[in-house]
Design an enzyme around this catalytic site. Structure first.
Site, PDB file in Angstrom:
ATOM      1  NE  ARG A 100      -2.715  -1.628  -0.751  1.00 20.84           N
ATOM      2  CZ  ARG A 100      -2.422  -2.892  -1.110  1.00 20.84           C
ATOM      3  NH1 ARG A 100      -2.417  -3.851  -0.232  1.00 20.84           N
ATOM      4  NH2 ARG A 100      -2.160  -3.181  -2.350  1.00 20.84           N
ATOM      5  CD  GLN A 121     -13.663   6.967   8.244  1.00 26.90           C
ATOM      6  OE1 GLN A 121     -14.006   5.907   8.738  1.00 26.90           O
ATOM      7  NE2 GLN A 121     -14.386   7.592   7.339  1.00 26.90           N
ATOM      8  CG  HIS A 170      -8.916   5.058  10.985  1.00 27.26           C
ATOM      9  ND1 HIS A 170      -9.968   4.757  10.148  1.00 27.26           N
ATOM     10  CD2 HIS A 170      -9.453   5.203  12.219  1.00 27.26           C
ATOM     11  CE1 HIS A 170     -11.100   4.728  10.850  1.00 27.26           C
ATOM     12  NE2 HIS A 170     -10.808   5.006  12.106  1.00 27.26           N
ATOM     13  CB  CYS A 200       8.164   2.066  18.702  1.00 28.08           C
ATOM     14  SG  CYS A 200       8.986   0.881  19.804  1.00 28.08           S
ATOM     15  CB  CYS A 252      12.144   1.614  17.850  1.00 26.49           C
ATOM     16  SG  CYS A 252      11.709   3.188  18.606  1.00 26.49           S
ATOM     17  CD  GLU A 312     -22.613   2.314  -2.706  1.00 24.60           C
ATOM     18  OE1 GLU A 312     -22.926   1.871  -3.798  1.00 24.60           O
ATOM     19  OE2 GLU A 312     -21.902   1.713  -1.879  1.00 24.60           O
TER      20      GLU A 312
HETATM   21  P1  NAD Z   1     -15.171   2.072   2.647  1.00 22.23           P
HETATM   22  O1  NAD Z   1     -14.307   1.417   1.623  1.00 22.23           O
HETATM   23  O2  NAD Z   1     -15.834   1.255   3.672  1.00 22.23           O
HETATM   24  O3  NAD Z   1     -16.315   2.918   1.907  1.00 22.23           O
HETATM   25  C1  NAD Z   1     -16.015   3.761   0.835  1.00 22.23           C
HETATM   26  C2  NAD Z   1     -17.264   4.564   0.472  1.00 22.23           C
HETATM   27  O4  NAD Z   1     -16.909   5.451  -0.570  1.00 22.23           O
HETATM   28  C3  NAD Z   1     -18.427   3.693  -0.032  1.00 22.23           C
HETATM   29  O5  NAD Z   1     -19.613   4.106   0.617  1.00 22.23           O
HETATM   30  C4  NAD Z   1     -18.476   4.012  -1.529  1.00 22.23           C
HETATM   31  O6  NAD Z   1     -19.785   4.035  -2.035  1.00 22.23           O
HETATM   32  C5  NAD Z   1     -17.890   5.413  -1.572  1.00 22.23           C
HETATM   33  N1  NAD Z   1     -17.233   5.722  -2.848  1.00 22.23           N
HETATM   34  C6  NAD Z   1     -16.561   4.893  -3.693  1.00 22.23           C
HETATM   35  N2  NAD Z   1     -16.092   5.571  -4.737  1.00 22.23           N
HETATM   36  C7  NAD Z   1     -16.460   6.868  -4.561  1.00 22.23           C
HETATM   37  C8  NAD Z   1     -16.271   8.061  -5.321  1.00 22.23           C
HETATM   38  N3  NAD Z   1     -15.600   8.064  -6.465  1.00 22.23           N
HETATM   39  N4  NAD Z   1     -16.808   9.217  -4.829  1.00 22.23           N
HETATM   40  C9  NAD Z   1     -17.497   9.227  -3.666  1.00 22.23           C
HETATM   41  N5  NAD Z   1     -17.708   8.132  -2.914  1.00 22.23           N
HETATM   42  C10 NAD Z   1     -17.182   6.962  -3.356  1.00 22.23           C
HETATM   43  O7  NAD Z   1     -14.242   3.197   3.277  1.00 22.23           O
HETATM   44  P2  NAD Z   1     -14.241   3.904   4.705  1.00 22.23           P
HETATM   45  O8  NAD Z   1     -15.619   4.259   5.104  1.00 22.23           O
HETATM   46  O9  NAD Z   1     -13.201   4.955   4.604  1.00 22.23           O
HETATM   47  O10 NAD Z   1     -13.733   2.779   5.731  1.00 22.23           O
HETATM   48  C11 NAD Z   1     -12.662   1.975   5.375  1.00 22.23           C
HETATM   49  C12 NAD Z   1     -11.489   1.958   6.338  1.00 22.23           C
HETATM   50  O11 NAD Z   1     -10.436   1.375   5.560  1.00 22.23           O
HETATM   51  C13 NAD Z   1     -10.944   3.278   6.775  1.00 22.23           C
HETATM   52  O12 NAD Z   1     -10.891   3.279   8.138  1.00 22.23           O
HETATM   53  C14 NAD Z   1      -9.533   3.398   6.203  1.00 22.23           C
HETATM   54  O13 NAD Z   1      -8.574   3.506   7.226  1.00 22.23           O
HETATM   55  C15 NAD Z   1      -9.267   2.115   5.488  1.00 22.23           C
HETATM   56  N6  NAD Z   1      -8.952   2.290   4.055  1.00 22.23           N
HETATM   57  C16 NAD Z   1      -8.195   3.361   3.678  1.00 22.23           C
HETATM   58  C17 NAD Z   1      -7.904   3.585   2.327  1.00 22.23           C
HETATM   59  C18 NAD Z   1      -7.071   4.804   1.952  1.00 22.23           C
HETATM   60  O14 NAD Z   1      -6.284   5.280   2.756  1.00 22.23           O
HETATM   61  N7  NAD Z   1      -7.239   5.363   0.741  1.00 22.23           N
HETATM   62  C19 NAD Z   1      -8.392   2.687   1.364  1.00 22.23           C
HETATM   63  C20 NAD Z   1      -9.169   1.585   1.773  1.00 22.23           C
HETATM   64  C21 NAD Z   1      -9.430   1.407   3.132  1.00 22.23           C
HETATM   65 ZN    ZN Z   2      10.617   2.378  20.533  1.00 20.80          ZN
END
Ligand code: NAD
Ligand code: ZN
Length: 233
Positions: free
Chosen positions: A59, A91, A109, A117, A136, A203
């Site tokens: 990632r 997040q 997050h 560490c 560390c 959505e």
């Molecule tokens: P989620 O994947 O659960 O939900 C993503 C939401 O975004 C969905 O409701 C979807 O419909 C919507 N979506 C998708 N494409 C879109 C667009 N082009 N425009 C607007 N909306 C769109 O994500 P979440 O709610 O952030 O929870 C997931 C957890 O996973 C987070 O806590 C995060 O830490 C982690 N995560 C982070 C990343 C990142 O850093 N980019 C990626 C995946 C997961």
């Molecule tokens: Zn340490």
């Protein structure tokens, strides 16, 4: 809009989707082909550190192949131009908000470009791969782990977030499924304190009913539109 001074924005994986970073997908909530429980829990880290570290190495490496999109750029513009208080709570563990230029923000997050560490708790900027057993610099222990808040762990900066929510006149949630707490509850906290609330998502999310207004569409279109409205009101 004229009465609005203080804005809190919550962003989720959806805001980075148009940059090419995958959201959680699929029936079991797969993240890049993995069950979330297998890469995003303290148990997974204890059970198979090599897998978990490699997952976040990939990632982290992928950040070099993506750039901020119009939604990140619009929030960075809002950050520069908004005269009132603003806090962008993400997040996301990617760095696209800051690369777009946002400064009034925090990562609740954790961050891919940081190592934590497990022994002394120090967080340090980290680039490149982070294999298990990395040392560390602060305490010398070989306990560095990805600085990601796993399910069951306490998100960062909750005090600052709660304070901002209690003062917010407007709370906007962008690209988040409303499934992960405590973030999913921010809309109710903001409403309790009297804020207007707006959801921008592809959505309807699990929490759509809690918002005064919900607009459905791609963040790359909806966010620049909304920022234009706020700044010209
Ligand atoms: P989620 O994947 O659960 O939900 C993503 C939401 O975004 C969905 O409701 C979807 O419909 C919507 N979506 C998708 N494409 C879109 C667009 N082009 N425009 C607007 N909306 C769109 O994500 P979440 O709610 O952030 O929870 C997931 C957890 O996973 C987070 O806590 C995060 O830490 C982690 N995560 C982070 C990343 C990142 O850093 N980019 C990626 C995946 C997961
Ligand atoms: Zn340490």
């Amino acid at each position: 809009m004229r009465d609005i001074q203080n804005i809190v924005i919550l962003t989720g994986a959806g805001i980075s989707a148009e940059s090419g970073i995958a959201t959680f997908r699929g029936p079991g909530g797969l993240w890049e082909g993995h069950r979330v429980e297998d890469v995003c829990t303290p148990q997974a880290l204890a059970h198979d550190p090599a897998l978990v570290h490699r997952f976040y190495d990939l990632r982290r490496a992928a950040l070099d192949t993506v750039i901020p999109n119009a939604a990140h750029d619009a929030l960075a513009r809002l950050d520069r131009e908004w005269p009132g208080e603003l806090l962008i709570v993400t997040q996301n563990v990617d760095d696209l908000h800051e690369r777009a230029g946002a400064t009034r923000m925090l990562h609740m997050h954790g961050e891919l470009n940081s190592a934590l560490c497990a022994d002394c708790g120090v967080q340090a900027e980290w680039r490149g791969s982070l294999p298990p057993g990395s040392v560390c610099a602060a305490c010398g222990a070989t306990t560095l782990r990805p600085d990601i808040v796993f399910f069951g762990e306490m998100p960062y900066r909750m005090d600052a977030i709660e304070r901002a929510l209690s003062r917010a006149d407007l709370f906007v949630s962008i690209g988040t499924s409303g499934a992960v707490y405590p973030a999913a509850g921010f809309v109710q906290t903001a409403r309790y304190h009297g804020a207007q609330t707006l959801e921008l998502n592809l959505e309807p999310s699990a929490g759509s009913v809690y918002f005064h207004e919900a607009r459905m569409g791609a963040a790359g279109v909806l966010v620049p539109e909304w920022v234009g409205e706020v700044l010209s009101a």
